[in-house]
Write a protein that holds these residues in place. Sequence first.
Motif, PDB file in Angstrom:
ATOM      1  N   VAL A 186       0.839  -1.204   0.000  1.00 43.21           N
ATOM      2  CA  VAL A 186       0.000   0.000   0.000  1.00 43.21           C
ATOM      3  C   VAL A 186       0.872   1.252   0.000  1.00 43.21           C
ATOM      4  N   GLY A 187       1.910   1.258   0.828  1.00 40.49           N
ATOM      5  CA  GLY A 187       2.807   2.403   0.866  1.00 40.49           C
ATOM      6  C   GLY A 187       3.544   2.602  -0.441  1.00 40.49           C
ATOM      7  N   LEU A 188       3.950   1.496  -1.085  1.00 44.68           N
ATOM      8  CA  LEU A 188       4.645   1.590  -2.364  1.00 44.68           C
ATOM      9  C   LEU A 188       3.743   2.179  -3.437  1.00 44.68           C
ATOM     10  N   VAL A 189       2.489   1.739  -3.478  1.00 44.75           N
ATOM     11  CA  VAL A 189       1.541   2.262  -4.467  1.00 44.75           C
ATOM     12  C   VAL A 189       1.300   3.750  -4.247  1.00 44.75           C
ATOM     13  N   ALA A 190       1.063   4.144  -2.996  1.00 44.81           N
ATOM     14  CA  ALA A 190       0.798   5.557  -2.690  1.00 44.81           C
ATOM     15  C   ALA A 190       2.014   6.424  -3.024  1.00 44.81           C
ATOM     16  N   ALA A 191       3.211   5.963  -2.658  1.00 45.75           N
ATOM     17  CA  ALA A 191       4.417   6.742  -2.926  1.00 45.75           C
ATOM     18  C   ALA A 191       4.689   6.855  -4.424  1.00 45.75           C
ATOM     19  N   THR A 192       4.450   5.771  -5.167  1.00 42.93           N
ATOM     20  CA  THR A 192       4.670   5.790  -6.616  1.00 42.93           C
ATOM     21  C   THR A 192       3.721   6.757  -7.311  1.00 42.93           C
ATOM     22  N   LEU A 193       2.448   6.726  -6.905  1.00 44.09           N
ATOM     23  CA  LEU A 193       1.474   7.653  -7.492  1.00 44.09           C
ATOM     24  C   LEU A 193       1.846   9.103  -7.183  1.00 44.09           C
ATOM     25  N   ARG A 194       2.222   9.356  -5.941  1.00 44.59           N
ATOM     26  CA  ARG A 194       2.569  10.727  -5.561  1.00 44.59           C
ATOM     27  C   ARG A 194       3.804  11.211  -6.309  1.00 44.59           C
ATOM     28  N   TYR A 195       4.732  10.309  -6.579  1.00 47.57           N
ATOM     29  CA  TYR A 195       5.987  10.689  -7.231  1.00 47.57           C
ATOM     30  C   TYR A 195       5.793  10.957  -8.720  1.00 47.57           C
ATOM     31  N   PHE A 196       4.954  10.149  -9.390  1.00 48.61           N
ATOM     32  CA  PHE A 196       4.858  10.241 -10.841  1.00 48.61           C
ATOM     33  C   PHE A 196       3.668  11.061 -11.343  1.00 48.61           C
TER      34      PHE A 196
END
Length: 466
Positions: free
Chosen positions: A13-23
């Motif tokens: 969940v954290g990886l998905v949220a961080a990836t979306l926020r980054y890209f």
Amino acid sequence: MWVFYLIALPLTVGLVAATLRYFAGPAVPLYVLATVGYAWLCSLSFVILVPTDIYTTITGNQKSDVGFFWSWSYWSTFTLGWAIIPTIKGYEDAGDFTVKERLKTSIRANMLFYEIVGVIGFLGIIMLIIIHHDWRGAILGFAMACSNTFGLVTGAFLLGFGLSEIPRNVWKNADWTRRQKNLSRTVAMMAVKLEYAHQEYCNAIAVVQATSKQMSKRDPVRPYMDIIDNMLAQMLRDDPLFNLCGGKLEENDMDYDTDGKTMAALRRRLRRAHEEYCRCKSKYANYVMEALELEDTIRNYEQRDADGWKYVSGFRENRPGTLGSFLDFTEFIWRCILRRQLLRVLAVILGCISAAILLAEATLLPTGVHLSLFSILINTAGKKEVLVQVVAFAPLMYMCVCTYYPLFRLGMMVVYSLTPGHTSSVSLLMICSMVARYAPPISYNFLNLIHLGGDAKTTFEKDGEH
């Protein structure tokens, strides 16, 4: 069983949220972020479920909750990848001014795709009616078979490319001279693309301004023109340093004010030109920064004795004090010594994993000879829960990376790419649909590489047969 979940699920969940926020770009709507995030979460959940499914199969404790999570993840990715996401992508790409018109444009744009899927489904139902008496329960199995066949056939080529390309690129990146030459070529190429994107963006702005200037306030399509004017004004406010110059008008560029459809085409042209310009500008800046940092690293390594083995950055001032001196020394050791050696070690390790996967794939057919290193490791781990799941998780994650890597490489050369802070809704949805379509076939392929002994089959394999 739940130990691995408690660790892996929050990380996912954290990886998905961080990836979306980054890209994700600033203009991406919330519902697109929610759709992409949910699709990525369902796709990555396969990487969590496969190790758990293998462990429960080994211990003979195949609980129903594993089957529930399989069904939830599989049918979520299936529905999103083949129906919902293509529709949303067409909706986001449309330039129309109302929800109804944008949906119509999306459906028309996806009509060929829907027709092909519909014809295959219709022929499959006819075959099931003819050869299967209880055909109603077999429809879902037929849909799974079609989706998995598409993913397995095309995924085999993508996987093969990634298995060789990723270790080779990691090894090349450890060579500073080669990497510097590649970055020089890439920066020059991106400079040309940025100039072209800038020119196209200026042309689109010139068309918008000329069309707005010649249109009277009483024109029936003037409200649409006001929406486009406001959108352009917001774009220019968001980028105050943009240099508007050299906009050109072509022969047919003054024909946009005839009706709502042409105004929608103008709005779409302006939006796509702006997105492409922002994407190229961001990628150009990132490549230039990477080239400068590499040049900094090479210079520090060559002058290591003169600088006392301390990293002297060209982008910031030296750190003061004893602690700063220690941090400069640590940064020098990492950037100039350890990082290059670790990349070479990583390339060798990834190359060995790639060779093991290729060997297992080569003996996948029922020849009686199974040379799967992963099968040996999992069977050796026995009933040690965490060890079995880690041994299964690592190669499966690597297979996912190898399969998706060519998709991203292809997208960067064609229509979509992940650009930090400037990835558009259409690009996010395109990548999301690819991830959703390939996640189940990759998992099924990996399970075929694992021979658990006897006739033991995982829950996912049983559901696929039914």
